[in-house]
Write a protein that holds these residues in place. Structure first.
Motif, short mmCIF file in Angstrom:
data_model
loop_
_atom_site.label_atom_id
_atom_site.label_comp_id
_atom_site.label_asym_id
_atom_site.label_seq_id
_atom_site.Cartn_x
_atom_site.Cartn_y
_atom_site.Cartn_z
N MET A 132 -7.64 9.53 10.17
CA MET A 132 -8.02 10.84 9.98
C MET A 132 -7.60 11.43 8.54
O MET A 132 -6.74 11.92 8.43
N PRO A 133 -8.37 10.79 7.62
CA PRO A 133 -7.73 10.97 6.37
C PRO A 133 -8.16 12.37 5.57
O PRO A 133 -8.58 12.58 4.43
N GLU A 134 -8.43 13.42 6.43
CA GLU A 134 -9.09 14.43 5.90
C GLU A 134 -8.30 15.44 4.82
O GLU A 134 -8.73 16.00 3.96
N LEU A 176 11.45 8.62 0.47
CA LEU A 176 11.10 7.16 1.11
C LEU A 176 11.12 6.18 0.26
O LEU A 176 10.20 6.21 -0.77
N GLU A 177 11.92 5.07 0.22
CA GLU A 177 12.07 3.88 -0.48
C GLU A 177 11.55 2.61 0.45
O GLU A 177 12.22 2.45 1.39
N THR A 178 10.30 2.22 -0.06
CA THR A 178 9.81 0.93 0.97
C THR A 178 8.96 -0.01 0.10
O THR A 178 8.47 0.29 -0.79
N GLY A 190 -2.86 10.49 6.62
CA GLY A 190 -4.34 9.86 6.39
C GLY A 190 -4.12 8.01 6.78
O GLY A 190 -4.82 7.42 6.37
N CYS A 191 -3.18 7.71 7.45
CA CYS A 191 -2.59 6.49 7.65
C CYS A 191 -3.77 5.72 8.30
O CYS A 191 -4.22 6.11 9.17
N ARG A 192 -3.98 4.48 7.81
CA ARG A 192 -4.85 3.56 8.52
C ARG A 192 -4.34 2.96 9.71
O ARG A 192 -3.31 2.29 9.55
N LEU A 193 -5.20 2.83 10.94
CA LEU A 193 -4.73 2.12 12.16
C LEU A 193 -5.43 0.97 12.16
O LEU A 193 -6.68 1.15 12.30
N ASN A 194 -4.66 -0.24 12.65
CA ASN A 194 -5.51 -1.21 13.00
C ASN A 194 -5.73 -1.28 14.45
O ASN A 194 -5.24 -0.37 15.24
N GLU A 199 3.84 2.65 2.13
CA GLU A 199 3.81 3.19 0.64
C GLU A 199 2.18 4.10 0.50
O GLU A 199 2.25 5.22 -0.09
N GLN A 200 1.34 3.45 1.03
CA GLN A 200 0.13 3.99 0.87
C GLN A 200 0.12 5.44 1.41
O GLN A 200 -0.55 6.36 1.12
N ALA A 201 0.66 5.31 3.01
CA ALA A 201 0.60 6.63 3.60
C ALA A 201 1.09 7.74 2.87
O ALA A 201 1.04 8.99 3.05
N ARG A 202 2.56 7.27 2.59
CA ARG A 202 3.43 8.31 1.70
C ARG A 202 2.51 8.73 0.45
O ARG A 202 2.56 10.15 0.25
N ASN A 203 2.10 7.91 -0.27
CA ASN A 203 1.33 8.42 -1.49
C ASN A 203 0.06 9.39 -1.19
O ASN A 203 -0.20 10.31 -1.99
#
Length: 371
Positions: free
Chosen positions: A140-142, A261-263, A172-176, A269-273
């Motif tokens: 849900m990357p709205e 968050l440091e990861t 907007g995190c991607r779910l597998n 990282e993509q979700a945070r960005n």
């Protein structure tokens, strides 16, 4: 011109029929426009009253996507061209269709192969059998286009554990497929190579008894034979971290945690960005909508989303998000607010207020339908 939605009736061994719906706008990743929404709604209503139809099988053409969302590019252009009624018309059609699927009186199987985002998420969410395959990607990357998780997302995300729904809205995190199964957003995992076999088995089945049981038996057989192929769930891996960050007392604290968050995990990282570069206004209204709708019924959620979505187009960030991501594709949106702290309470109240001249724009949105 090729039809953007295809309808077929497959005869069964017991003299019934399976209604097959295929989204057929492969070039646009099966993005939903007003014409597609009308066709889907009309045919589903027709088939619901047709005694020969015992089951609906919803799928999409191509291998890349089930549905990547609504056609927000055309919607935005309509408003730019002066049609300020376009958002109400589009979202009303979309939400009425989604609600119909949620309350449908016959079993609905949704074959969610490939990308499932936004409007595709809305179509799939109401199906009885929500199938993900080995290629499914759900999100849900709205927030990246100045919207928020609509299409009933306020109702669905509020029911996920550990405030993962809020995390999905902000990042907007991607779910597998494993993530989707873990969260209950999907309830069957079947390898995509079995799709034709599933349809053949639905045709061969005896539909003279309980239709939901027949559909369940067919789908479950292929799910059982796909059980060893499910990938690893990132949501399950990071559940405790997500719960700690999303459990903070206010949105500013949540964003601060994401910023700190440091990861080395590329998924995190993509979700945070995305959370830090998406629309600050979208983050605020997504957070507020989830709070306001926490105890609402599905019908009430769709009604409140209609108001909010119209406002996102007319006086929010959606037009700029669409320009930057889909039109000019410069990926440099100039959001109205650079950080969430700039969003005033007056602006929030304005976004949740019915548009001028439409004190009750939801009066004919959804009829009272129950299974």
């Amino acid at each position: 011109m090729t039809e953007k939605v295809l309808f077929d009736r497959l005869d069964t061994a017991s003299g019934h029929q399976v209604g097959v719906i295929t989204l057929n706008a492969e070039r646009s990743l099966n993005a939903l426009d007003k014409g597609m929404l009308d066709s889907l709604y009309e045919r589903l209503n027709e088939w619901q009253e047709d005694s020969k139809i015992v089951c609906i099988f919803l799928q999409a053409a191509g291998e890349k996507a089930f549905c990547a969302g609504g056609d927000v590019r055309s919607l935005s252009q309509s408003v730019i061209d002066g049609d300020t009624s376009a958002p109400a018309q589009f979202f009303e059609k979309e939400y009425r269709l989604d609600y119909l699927i949620h309350t449908y009186r016959k079993p609905v199987i949704c074959w969610g192969n490939g990308v499932i985002m936004g409007g595709g998420f809305g179509l799939m969410a109401g199906a009885d059998f929500r199938v993900v395959t080995d290629t499914s990607v759900m999100a849900m990357p709205e927030i990246t286009i100045g919207l928020y998780p609509d299409v009933g997302g306020s109702w669905i995300l509020n029911r996920l554990p550990a405030k993962i729904g809020l995390f999905m809205a902000l990042t907007g995190c991607r779910l597998n497929p494993a993530d989707a199964m873990y969260l209950g957003l999907a309830n069957r995992f079947i390898d995509h190579a079995f799709r034709k076999k599933v349809l053949e088995s639905l045709q061969a089945a005896d539909w003279s008894e309980d239709h939901y049981q027949v559909a369940s038996d067919v789908v479950q057989y292929y799910a059982d034979n796909s059980a060893g192929w499910l990938p690893y769930s990132k949501i399950r891996e990071h559940r405790d971290l997500i719960a700690r960050m999303m459990g903070k007392s206010n949105l500013s604290a949540i964003i601060a945690d994401l910023k700190a968050l440091e990861t080395e995990d590329s998924w995190l990282e993509q979700a945070r960005n995305i959370a830090l570069t998406g629309s600050a206004l979208s983050a605020v209204i997504a957070y507020e909508q989830l709070k306001r709708s926490r105890y609402d019924s599905l019908k009430e959620v769709f009604q409140s989303e209609l108001v909010l979505s119209i406002n996102c187009v007319l006086k929010g960030d959606l037009q700029e998000g669409v320009r930057a991501l889909l039109v000019d594709k410069d990926n440099q949106p100039q959001w109205t607010y650079s950080v969430i702290e700039e969003v005033t309470q007056e602006k929030v109240a304005d976004m949740f207020a019915p548009p001028p001249g439409e004190s009750q724009p939801t009066h004919c949105l959804i009829s009272d339908v129950s299974r």
